[in-house]
Design a protein around this motif. Sequence first.
Motif, PDB file in Angstrom:
ATOM      1  N   ASP A  77       0.984  -1.117   0.136  1.00 50.99           N
ATOM      2  CA  ASP A  77       0.048   0.109  -0.135  1.00 50.99           C
ATOM      3  C   ASP A  77       1.016   1.403  -0.122  1.00 50.99           C
ATOM      4  O   ASP A  77       0.582   2.249  -0.848  1.00 50.99           O
ATOM      5  N   CYS A  78       1.831   1.336   0.753  1.00 45.93           N
ATOM      6  CA  CYS A  78       2.802   2.480   0.808  1.00 45.93           C
ATOM      7  C   CYS A  78       3.279   2.825  -0.318  1.00 45.93           C
ATOM      8  O   CYS A  78       3.554   3.947  -0.738  1.00 45.93           O
ATOM      9  N   TYR A  79       4.045   1.755  -1.060  1.00 44.10           N
ATOM     10  CA  TYR A  79       4.621   2.025  -2.321  1.00 44.10           C
ATOM     11  C   TYR A  79       3.783   2.439  -3.384  1.00 44.10           C
ATOM     12  O   TYR A  79       3.845   3.056  -4.546  1.00 44.10           O
ATOM     13  N   LEU A  80       2.568   1.776  -3.392  1.00 41.64           N
ATOM     14  CA  LEU A  80       1.562   2.057  -4.356  1.00 41.64           C
ATOM     15  C   LEU A  80       1.069   3.591  -4.159  1.00 41.64           C
ATOM     16  O   LEU A  80       1.054   4.357  -5.281  1.00 41.64           O
ATOM     17  N   ARG A  81       0.922   4.035  -3.100  1.00 43.77           N
ATOM     18  CA  ARG A  81       0.684   5.451  -2.898  1.00 43.77           C
ATOM     19  C   ARG A  81       1.661   6.215  -3.197  1.00 43.77           C
ATOM     20  O   ARG A  81       1.668   7.306  -3.871  1.00 43.77           O
ATOM     21  N   GLY A  82       3.116   5.551  -3.063  1.00 44.06           N
ATOM     22  CA  GLY A  82       4.132   6.578  -3.453  1.00 44.06           C
ATOM     23  C   GLY A  82       4.249   6.976  -4.855  1.00 44.06           C
ATOM     24  O   GLY A  82       4.501   8.070  -5.306  1.00 44.06           O
ATOM     25  N   ALA A  83       3.813   5.850  -5.630  1.00 43.05           N
ATOM     26  CA  ALA A  83       3.976   5.916  -7.148  1.00 43.05           C
ATOM     27  C   ALA A  83       2.609   6.953  -7.536  1.00 43.05           C
ATOM     28  O   ALA A  83       2.825   7.817  -8.314  1.00 43.05           O
ATOM     29  N   ALA A  84       1.435   6.879  -6.878  1.00 43.36           N
ATOM     30  CA  ALA A  84       0.326   7.369  -7.284  1.00 43.36           C
ATOM     31  C   ALA A  84       0.445   9.002  -7.016  1.00 43.36           C
ATOM     32  O   ALA A  84      -0.272   9.755  -7.549  1.00 43.36           O
ATOM     33  N   VAL A  85       1.125   9.257  -5.944  1.00 40.91           N
ATOM     34  CA  VAL A  85       1.009  10.917  -5.686  1.00 40.91           C
ATOM     35  C   VAL A  85       1.899  11.405  -6.953  1.00 40.91           C
ATOM     36  O   VAL A  85       1.718  12.711  -6.822  1.00 40.91           O
ATOM     37  N   PHE A  86       2.926  10.806  -7.586  1.00 41.89           N
ATOM     38  CA  PHE A  86       3.587  11.396  -8.712  1.00 41.89           C
ATOM     39  C   PHE A  86       2.744  11.140  -9.899  1.00 41.89           C
ATOM     40  O   PHE A  86       3.433  11.510 -11.042  1.00 41.89           O
ATOM     41  N   GLY A  87       1.649  10.250  -9.985  1.00 39.09           N
ATOM     42  CA  GLY A  87       1.056   9.975 -11.407  1.00 39.09           C
ATOM     43  C   GLY A  87       1.697   9.172 -12.181  1.00 39.09           C
ATOM     44  O   GLY A  87       1.693   9.191 -13.392  1.00 39.09           O
ATOM     45  N   VAL A  88       2.666   8.420 -11.472  1.00 37.91           N
ATOM     46  CA  VAL A  88       3.484   7.251 -12.214  1.00 37.91           C
ATOM     47  C   VAL A  88       3.018   5.894 -12.027  1.00 37.91           C
ATOM     48  O   VAL A  88       2.302   5.382 -11.120  1.00 37.91           O
ATOM     49  N   MET A  89       3.393   4.786 -12.811  1.00 41.22           N
ATOM     50  CA  MET A  89       3.334   3.490 -12.528  1.00 41.22           C
ATOM     51  C   MET A  89       4.442   2.860 -11.681  1.00 41.22           C
ATOM     52  O   MET A  89       5.513   3.392 -11.640  1.00 41.22           O
ATOM     53  N   PRO A  90       3.956   1.955 -10.753  1.00 39.46           N
ATOM     54  CA  PRO A  90       5.119   1.342  -9.933  1.00 39.46           C
ATOM     55  C   PRO A  90       6.115   1.022 -10.417  1.00 39.46           C
ATOM     56  O   PRO A  90       7.451   0.806 -10.098  1.00 39.46           O
TER      57      PRO A  90
END
Length: 215
Positions: free
Chosen positions: A141-154
């Motif tokens: 969850d935390c790293y999915l959130r990290g990618a999402a805040v920048f609008g990029v794919m994991p």
Amino acid sequence: MDLKTALFDLDGVVFDTEPIYTRFWGEECRRYHPELPGLEHRIKGQTLQQIFEGYFADVPQEQPLIVERLNRFESQMQYDYIPGFTDFVEALRREGITTAVVTSSNRIKMQAVYRAHPEVRDFFDRILTSEDFSESKPSPDCYLRGAAVFGVMPAECVVFEDSINGLRAGMASGARVVGLSTTNPGQTIAPLCHLVVPDFTSLSVERCRQLVAEQ
């Protein structure tokens, strides 16, 4: 696939604090759970709330005392950078790669970090703490959130981790994962990441780009 974002755990990745935390939690775990030797290693990467719910729910009256000791401990702790970190993160930023801290630590802890190193805010575009996630590592969850805040794919991210729970979270997110052998031996973490390094002194931005491109 191009590298767009670098996501860093905090303890054992940005700062060489994991051995210090191991001593602190070792004392707490032996005080309350001497029947669970090595518990301080199993809880690495978990939030304080998750640690309490999982292992200290039987002593709710003691939890405020543990928090008090932890806050005092963190306010006095020395935060030394992992070798090579500052040069590496500055190289990432020169290349236009966005950066974030993704940590199980809370905002109170980060205030102690900012007092010790006010410049750390300049190294990152975002700092995400335990308050920003619904689930703790090893959940991705935390790293999915990290990618999402920048609008990029994991898959366009590289995660930097040291703990077993954190490495599992990074891998489960679909990001490329660099494991630092600052907390666990390299041979232990090798199956849980795409690349093992002892620190950042031998790691280049180009090597991270290659990891992403190899997918």
